[in-house]
Motif scaffolding. Structure first.
Motif, PDB file in Angstrom:
ATOM      1  N   ILE B 253      -3.335 -32.785  28.441  1.00  0.00           N
ATOM      2  CA  ILE B 253      -3.196 -33.529  29.693  1.00  0.00           C
ATOM      3  C   ILE B 253      -4.290 -34.577  29.745  1.00  0.00           C
ATOM      4  O   ILE B 253      -5.482 -34.254  29.767  1.00  0.00           O
ATOM      5  CB  ILE B 253      -3.268 -32.584  30.897  1.00  0.00           C
ATOM      6  CG1 ILE B 253      -2.177 -31.534  30.772  1.00  0.00           C
ATOM      7  CG2 ILE B 253      -3.081 -33.356  32.187  1.00  0.00           C
ATOM      8  CD1 ILE B 253      -2.380 -30.340  31.638  1.00  0.00           C
ATOM      9  N   LEU B 256      -7.108 -34.760  32.611  1.00  0.00           N
ATOM     10  CA  LEU B 256      -7.880 -33.583  32.982  1.00  0.00           C
ATOM     11  C   LEU B 256      -9.155 -33.528  32.164  1.00  0.00           C
ATOM     12  O   LEU B 256      -9.150 -33.839  30.978  1.00  0.00           O
ATOM     13  CB  LEU B 256      -7.028 -32.333  32.739  1.00  0.00           C
ATOM     14  CG  LEU B 256      -7.374 -31.138  33.604  1.00  0.00           C
ATOM     15  CD1 LEU B 256      -7.033 -31.437  35.051  1.00  0.00           C
ATOM     16  CD2 LEU B 256      -6.626 -29.914  33.137  1.00  0.00           C
ATOM     17  N   MET B 257     -10.233 -33.128  32.813  1.00  0.00           N
ATOM     18  CA  MET B 257     -11.487 -33.107  32.055  1.00  0.00           C
ATOM     19  C   MET B 257     -11.595 -31.899  31.144  1.00  0.00           C
ATOM     20  O   MET B 257     -12.516 -31.803  30.346  1.00  0.00           O
ATOM     21  CB  MET B 257     -12.672 -33.151  32.994  1.00  0.00           C
ATOM     22  CG  MET B 257     -12.826 -31.930  33.855  1.00  0.00           C
ATOM     23  SD  MET B 257     -14.191 -32.206  34.956  1.00  0.00           S
ATOM     24  CE  MET B 257     -14.789 -30.593  35.252  1.00  0.00           C
ATOM     25  N   PHE B 258     -10.644 -30.971  31.299  1.00  0.00           N
ATOM     26  CA  PHE B 258     -10.719 -29.778  30.452  1.00  0.00           C
ATOM     27  C   PHE B 258      -9.797 -29.915  29.256  1.00  0.00           C
ATOM     28  O   PHE B 258      -8.673 -30.400  29.360  1.00  0.00           O
ATOM     29  CB  PHE B 258     -10.340 -28.536  31.248  1.00  0.00           C
ATOM     30  CG  PHE B 258     -11.258 -28.284  32.393  1.00  0.00           C
ATOM     31  CD1 PHE B 258     -12.582 -27.945  32.189  1.00  0.00           C
ATOM     32  CD2 PHE B 258     -10.803 -28.417  33.698  1.00  0.00           C
ATOM     33  CE1 PHE B 258     -13.435 -27.722  33.244  1.00  0.00           C
ATOM     34  CE2 PHE B 258     -11.657 -28.199  34.760  1.00  0.00           C
ATOM     35  CZ  PHE B 258     -12.975 -27.852  34.525  1.00  0.00           C
ATOM     36  N   ASP B 259     -10.295 -29.469  28.138  1.00  0.00           N
ATOM     37  CA  ASP B 259      -9.505 -29.546  26.928  1.00  0.00           C
ATOM     38  C   ASP B 259      -8.558 -28.365  26.823  1.00  0.00           C
ATOM     39  O   ASP B 259      -7.452 -28.480  26.329  1.00  0.00           O
ATOM     40  CB  ASP B 259     -10.461 -29.552  25.728  1.00  0.00           C
ATOM     41  CG  ASP B 259      -9.827 -30.228  24.545  1.00  0.00           C
ATOM     42  OD1 ASP B 259      -8.845 -30.967  24.774  1.00  0.00           O
ATOM     43  OD2 ASP B 259     -10.307 -30.030  23.423  1.00  0.00           O
ATOM     44  N   ARG B 260      -9.037 -27.217  27.267  1.00  0.00           N
ATOM     45  CA  ARG B 260      -8.224 -26.025  27.136  1.00  0.00           C
ATOM     46  C   ARG B 260      -7.796 -25.523  28.501  1.00  0.00           C
ATOM     47  O   ARG B 260      -8.507 -24.761  29.150  1.00  0.00           O
ATOM     48  CB  ARG B 260      -9.008 -24.940  26.399  1.00  0.00           C
ATOM     49  CG  ARG B 260      -9.253 -25.272  24.956  1.00  0.00           C
ATOM     50  CD  ARG B 260      -9.871 -24.105  24.267  1.00  0.00           C
ATOM     51  NE  ARG B 260      -8.912 -23.022  24.064  1.00  0.00           N
ATOM     52  CZ  ARG B 260      -9.274 -21.841  23.602  1.00  0.00           C
ATOM     53  NH1 ARG B 260     -10.534 -21.584  23.357  1.00  0.00           N
ATOM     54  NH2 ARG B 260      -8.378 -20.902  23.411  1.00  0.00           N
TER      55      ARG B 260
END
Lengths: 444, 353
Positions: B253, B256-260
């Motif tokens: 995504i 989104l700042m998150f990779d997972r």
């Protein structure tokens, strides 16, 4: 001298503000007894004089006159002492078995009705409670013109009596709840109530609950809104707050004053407060988890920039954040303690420490400063000081869990806190109740 | 005390916790094509058993299954409740062990699994000791906080879907019925509804609403299997231990700042599992409490200690799998006999009056 007077004098030995004033009322020598510090003696005497004149003109006997101006009581020292303590004036005549208690003109020892000092109001009614219990009940009666407000007077304490008053809407408040509160206060008659911890004990709550089971407000407008929803308000004399029972989680996010705005604005303000609790709980813990335990969750770019900002920092994330959080708590506590003239100094010094020096000295990372600021600001959005204090404490639980288990720890902590919230019950009513006004305690 | 909302949400949460981990792999490896057939059969079982169970319970308003069996006699109660108790403990042990293993596999590779087991057990033990109403209320809070995340991730997981993998639709032989992994998949289909019979004097619920909740779960049962199949194809998907989680892991995504995102998804589900574990512990306490009345704390604490020790003794994932396989027999026994026996006792009682 009359033994009764003697005994009174002995009880209040070394109390120099007790006066025993000899007078003649209708040619009968009497003593006027009371406390100078509680009674405006001059004004009271003027009123007594007036009574005396009308009595002379209408040819009343002393007995009739005393009956008219006050309550005639049998001589009982213990009772007389408690009357004196509450600021009554006693008229004692030597040769009678009875004395008269009259309501004198009191010294003005109360604040005027002022704007609230603990709760800010935007676009709403500004008067707030003060220390006098009767003023407070009067404010409520003034706020809402309804005949079904019930104000039951109770008193607690064996040595020092504390006046309590229980307000509720007859027909609206649940009878079982009112009965439970009344009986638990009556059961704890001999407890003394000096603070809210005592009161919580008297109501049968554990003193160890982090979440306060009574909601406090100093605004009559808020109190009336609670009463209308079937809650019960307790007033303690000399305590300028209404104590609302039972207290719910949702109270953390709502103010009656929100309803002075259009509905979309009200909803968004409340949403902001919900974000407030989430951010103040989660962000510090997320920092620890993402920096120390699960950096792989972040985008690689973000993870790198965070790592860069922490490059020269000599200790683990948990120590870093605890250190700064504690400094922050100290600043908050100090700014409460300090007189308002020196208060700004703390903000300035704290601002410099947090804003620049610590980062430049490479003691903490810049990101952490941002997180701390966000946490503190978010924490202050919650309604009620007791609630934001509780959330401040819960934050540490999450930080410590996050340092051990990473993100799993945060979510575990959320389950734990949710479970704790879910386990709180006030008189059988769950803390998570959303629809109290509709449901009442019937499911309690 | 009608608490349908509490029960419905709990029903959803418990099943969501069960659906996304082991179940997709079990289904995918049991059948090469047309996975909707095993899913449909499983769901049929689910609906029929839940319906029979609730119908049976409705003959005994304000009674839970412990009361019902003990009314029939002491031997009767032992005969039915002892396996239930064993089942509850076993599910708890396997659950704690399996999910701690999953967490170590997917992330937290440096944390020893005993530490994770302690976290699991202390949280669910705390909840169980607080009683059933607290568990259900906590369920509501968790649903409010985490269900949006689950929805978000489920929608995001459609990112790499290739609809061609939907075919072939028909699996003409029913060979999946005989595979062990299909047997194991039933822990998702029928492993979550036992609590409906335990809540009775504390909470009551509307049967229809529970069935609606069960219907709401259908898309999740289907998605958990089909999204990995549609993303990777059956051949690849069947090689993964946790196909759905792999699929979520493969999404990206942009904003989104998150990779997972997976991490949050899994952990949300893990919180539901904690809730389920606490419910299991509480049910076990209820059974113990029936024979030896006591405070919840005094049985929850020994239970958690026993579970902790036993689950530590399980050394590797192979053993977990073997236990899951053994457990599926006990599970079939318990989850078939309990609803049916309750139903027949109820029918007989009704016929008599």
């Amino acid at each position: 001298m009359d033994p009764f007077i003697k005994e009174l004098k002995e009880t209040f030995i070394n109390s120099d503000d007790l006066f025993l004033h000899e007078e003649e009322i209708l040619d009968v020598p009497v003593f006027l007894v009371g406390f100078k510090t509680l009674i405006d003696f001059t004004k009271t005497k003027v009123i007594l004089q007036k009574y005396r004149e009308t009595a002379i003109s209408s040819k009343k006997s002393i007995g009739e006159l005393l009956n008219e101006i006050g309550e005639v009581k049998e001589k009982d020292v213990k009772e007389a002492v408690s009357f004196l303590m509450t600021g009554k004036l006693l008229i004692v005549s030597n040769n009678r078995r009875k004395y008269v208690v009259i309501e004198p003109v009191p010294k003005m020892l109360n604040r005027a009705i002022e704007p609230p000092t603990n709760e800010n109001v935007l676009q709403g009614s500004l008067s707030s409670f003060n220390e006098d219990i009767e003023t407070n009940i009067g404010l409520i009666r003034k706020q809402i013109n309804a005949s079904n407000i019930r104000a039951e007077a109770l008193s607690v304490g064996s040595e020092q009596k504390t006046k309590l008053s229980m307000l509720y809407f007859g027909g609206q408040a649940d009878k079982k709840l009112v009965e439970k509160i009344r009986s638990s206060i009556e059961k704890n008659q001999d407890r003394e109530i000096n603070n809210l911890q005592n009161l919580a004990k008297a109501l049968g709550f554990s003193g160890w609950s982090v979440i306060s089971k009574v909601n406090t407000t100093e605004l009559p407008s808020e109190t009336v809104a609670f009463l209308r929803k079937g809650r019960v308000a307790l007033f303690v004399d000399r305590y300028p707050f209404a104590l609302i029972l039972p207290c719910f989680l949702w109270d953390m996010f709502t103010l009656e004053n929100d309803r002075n705005y259009p509905i979309p604005l009200m909803a968004s303000i409340r949403l902001v407060r919900i974000f407030g609790i989430l951010i103040s709980l989660l962000i510090p813990a997320l920092y620890v988890a993402l920096v120390a335990v699960n950096p792989e969750v972040l985008r690689i770019e973000l993870a790198l920039s965070i790592a860069q900002s922490r490059e020269a920092i000599p200790y683990p994330a948990l120590v870093e954040i605890l250190l700064m959080l504690i400094i922050l708590e100290l600043i908050i506590e100090a700014s409460v303690r300090l007189p308002s003239t020196i208060g700004p100094t703390i903000t300035m010094v704290g601002g410099i420490i947090l804003g620049q020096a610590v980062v430049e000295a490479k003691l903490v990372s810049t990101l952490l400063i941002i997180i701390l600021a966000a946490t503190t600001i978010a924490n202050s959005t919650l309604v009620g000081i007791q609630n934001s204090l509780a959330v401040r404490l819960f934050k540490y639980v999450l930080v410590i869990l996050a340092s051990i288990y990473g993100i799993l720890g945060i979510l575990g902590g959320i389950v734990l806190i949710s479970a704790y919230f879910a386990s709180i019950e006030t008189f059988g009513i769950s803390y998570l109740n959303l629809n109290y006004a509709k449901e009442g305690t019937k499911y309690g | 005390m009608d608490k349908s909302l509490h029960v419905v949400l709990m029903y959803l949460l418990v099943h969501l916790g069960l659906i996304f981990f082991l179940y997709p792999n079990d289904i995918i490896s049991s059948s090469d094509e047309g996975q909707w057939l095993p899913i449909a059969i499983g769901l049929l079982f689910h609906f029929v058993l839940v319906w029979i169970y609730m119908k049976g319970l409705s003959f005994f308003p304000k009674q839970n299954i412990i009361h019902i069996y003990s009314e029939m006699g002491r031997g009767f109660a032992i005969f039915f409740l002892l396996p239930v108790f064993m089942y509850l403990m076993l599910v708890n042990i396997i659950g704690v062990r399996a999910y701690s293993e999953i967490i170590t596999i997917i992330f937290l590779s440096n944390t020893p699994s005993w530490a994770i087991i302690i976290l699991f057990l202390s949280i669910s033990g705390y909840l169980a000791a607080k009683g059933v109403e607290v568990i259900f209320r906590t369920g509501i809070l968790l649903a409010l906080i985490f269900i949006p995340i689950i929805f978000f991730v489920s929608i995001a997981s459609f990112q790499n879907v290739d609809w061609h993998y939907l075919f072939p639709l028909i699996d003409d032989d029913f060979h999946f019925m005989t595979t062990p992994s299909y047997m194991k998949s039933f822990s998702a289909f029928i492993g979550g509804f036992l609590f409906l019979g335990f809540t009775a004097p504390h909470l009551t619920y509307d049967r229809k609403k529970v069935l609606i909740a069960a219907a709401l779960l259908i898309p999740f049962f289907v998605l958990a299997v089909y999204i990995p199949v549609l993303t990777f194809g059956q051949g690849t998907a069947s090689r993964f231990m946790f196909p759905y989680i792999m699929t979520v892991d493969s999404t990206y995504i942009n904003w989104l700042m998150f990779d997972r995102v997976t991490m949050f998804f899994i952990l949300c589900l893990v919180t539901f599992i904690m809730l389920h574990l606490s419910l299991l512990l509480w049910m076990a306490y209820q059974i113990m409490n029936h024979w030896f009345p006591h405070q919840p704390f005094y049985s929850v604490l020994p239970f958690t200690i026993v579970i902790f020790i036993t689950s530590i003794m399980i050394i590797d994932w192979k053993t977990v799998e073997r236990l899951l396989w053994w457990n599926s027999f006990l599970q079939f026994y318990v989850l078939l006999t309990i609803p049916l026996s309750i139903y027949f006792i109820g029918r007989r009682r009704k016929g008599r009056t």
